[in-house]
Design an enzyme around this catalytic site. Structure first.
Site, PDB file in Angstrom:
ATOM      1  CE  LYS A  13      -4.764   1.790  -1.128  1.00 16.02           C
ATOM      2  NZ  LYS A  13      -3.754   1.126  -0.319  1.00 16.02           N
ATOM      3  CB  SER A 145       4.436  -1.276  -4.370  1.00 12.88           C
ATOM      4  OG  SER A 145       3.046  -1.465  -4.573  1.00 12.88           O
ATOM      5  CD  GLU A 192       1.275  -0.998  -7.694  1.00 10.41           C
ATOM      6  OE1 GLU A 192       0.331  -1.121  -6.911  1.00 10.41           O
ATOM      7  OE2 GLU A 192       2.461  -1.073  -7.334  1.00 10.41           O
ATOM      8  CG  ASP A 203      -2.933   0.775  -4.007  1.00 14.06           C
ATOM      9  OD1 ASP A 203      -4.133   0.976  -3.756  1.00 14.06           O
ATOM     10  OD2 ASP A 203      -2.206   0.034  -3.308  1.00 14.06           O
TER      11      ASP A 203
END
Length: 397
Positions: A13, A145, A192, A203
């Site tokens: 992103k 991640s 996350e 994200d």
């Protein structure tokens, strides 16, 4: 196990507009970038669970019999996670020797994997080997991640049978249903949380849904019917601390509220105008005027906003100077202070211009990719649909 082998990918992103405004209740636009993380999950009969992360030179395996006791006293299988199981996470840290204050990329990736594996497969731990490889650089603010956690979530849930693998015979790629995607997103958010502590959720939402998302006061809304745009993505490779940069902006707002609050309002207005412009481009087709608005009025204005906030950097100034000399427009993406920047490419931009720009940016010591934004979110792939290079990496372990 519902599948002997499956392949999954998710995009990274960038923040198109609205950096640093999201923590103050303003509007930001996040968008998927077509640099992807790829995962291969194989069912085995080894009695082990294995994780391979070639990007960070990591290969680890554990006997299932050694992992099983960690589930004692846990919430067992969570069909739909609402919060992290703190007791299980504590046991995993003790089991792996990962300290509470560790931020090491390898350690956090392993911890997220083990937590998701154990909670998804709690009722019957399965022998699997998972290999994850990414085109995304780590620690560059590109959601690497989150793409990792989205891939893990989709693959583990599919293998366990909690969601149905969407890929049909003869298909190259397929996506899950809306309800299944929401479940994937919630599980990815758990990963996350393990890695980042208190993430916004932006994200992993971008990695799941793809395309463009609007973020406002904690609410995330996917936008439909938006165009795919070509960009140059540049990594200045200048390290920065998101925490320090966010704190610096907050200090400026507290010290000069009458100056900084209007800046944040203007940043939010840029995001809203960009959203309106993208919607018009999708509905009526892109025009030269649309690109003029995106470039000279929105990208340039937003970059000046970010410099006023104090999150610019000489490396980002160099990026903007080099690309402007080629008639292109750039801005930082993410926390700033270095990190990455994006450069919009018009449809008519000549290939020679792009090549010379990339060469000059690389000569500055930067990494640079020509790619696109607005890419699809998490997908399951057939092995035949993956590029030979990606397949070779995933099959090497």
């Amino acid at each position: 196990m519902q599948s002997r082998e499956l392949f999954v990918s998710a995009p990274g992103k960038v923040i198109l507009h609205g950096e640093h405004s999201v923590v103050h209740g303003k509007v930001a636009l996040a968008v998927s970038v077509n640099l992807r993380t790829y995962l291969r999950l194989q069912s085995t009969s080894s009695g082990e669970v294995c994780i391979n992360l070639p990007n960070i030179d990591t290969f680890l395996s554990w006997e299932i019999t050694a992992l099983q006791p960690l589930l004692a006293g846990s919430k067992a299988e969570q069909r739909d996670p609402k919060e992290l199981d703190a007791n299980l996470l504590k046991k995993l840290r003790e089991f792996t020797g990962i300290s509470d204050d560790s931020t090491d990329t390898r350690s956090m990736a392993v911890l997220a994997f083990l937590y998701m594996y154990l909670t998804v497969f709690a009722e019957s731990l399965a022998s699997i080997t998972v290999t994850v490889w990414s085109e995304l650089p780590t620690g560059a603010g590109l959601g690497s991640s989150a793409a990792y956690n989205v891939c893990l979530s989709a693959a583990l849930l599919s293998a366990r049978g909690n969601i149905s693998p969407p890929l049909m015979a003869q298909q190259e790629a397929a996506r899950w249903s809306k309800n299944e995607m929401e479940l994937i997103n919630r599980w990815a958010f758990m990963g996350e949380k393990i890695i980042h502590g208190n993430p916004s959720g932006v994200d992993n939402a971008v990695g799941t849904w793809g395309g463009f998302l609007r973020y406002h006061s904690g609410n995330i809304t996917p936008l439909s019917w938006v165009p795919i745009l070509r960009i140059l993505l540049t990594n200045t490779k200048v390290p920065r601390s998101t925490k320090v940069l966010v704190s610096g902006v907050k200090d400026k707002i507290n010290k000069f509220p009458s100056i900084m609050k209007p800046v944040l309002e203007s940043v939010s207005a840029v995001s809203c105008t960009c959203e309106q412009t993208l919607t018009e481009m999708a509905e009526h087709g892109p025009s030269a005027e649309h690109y003029n608005i995106l470039e000279q009025e929105l990208i340039d204005i937003n970059q000046h906003h970010l410099n006023v906030m104090g999150v610019g950097h000489s490396s980002l100034d160099t990026l903007c100077r080099v690309t402007l000399s080629k008639g292109l427009h750039s801005k930082l993406t993410g926390a700033g202070g270095g990190g990455c920047g994006i450069t919009l490419l018009r449809p008519e931009t000549d290939t020679s211009v792009i090549q010379s720009t990339v060469e000059e940016l690389k000569a500055c010591g930067f990494d640079c990719w020509e790619t696109s934004i607005g890419a699809p979110g998490v997908q399951q792939h057939s092995s035949a649909a993956l590029s030979p290079d990606v397949l070779k990496i995933l099959n090497s372990y």
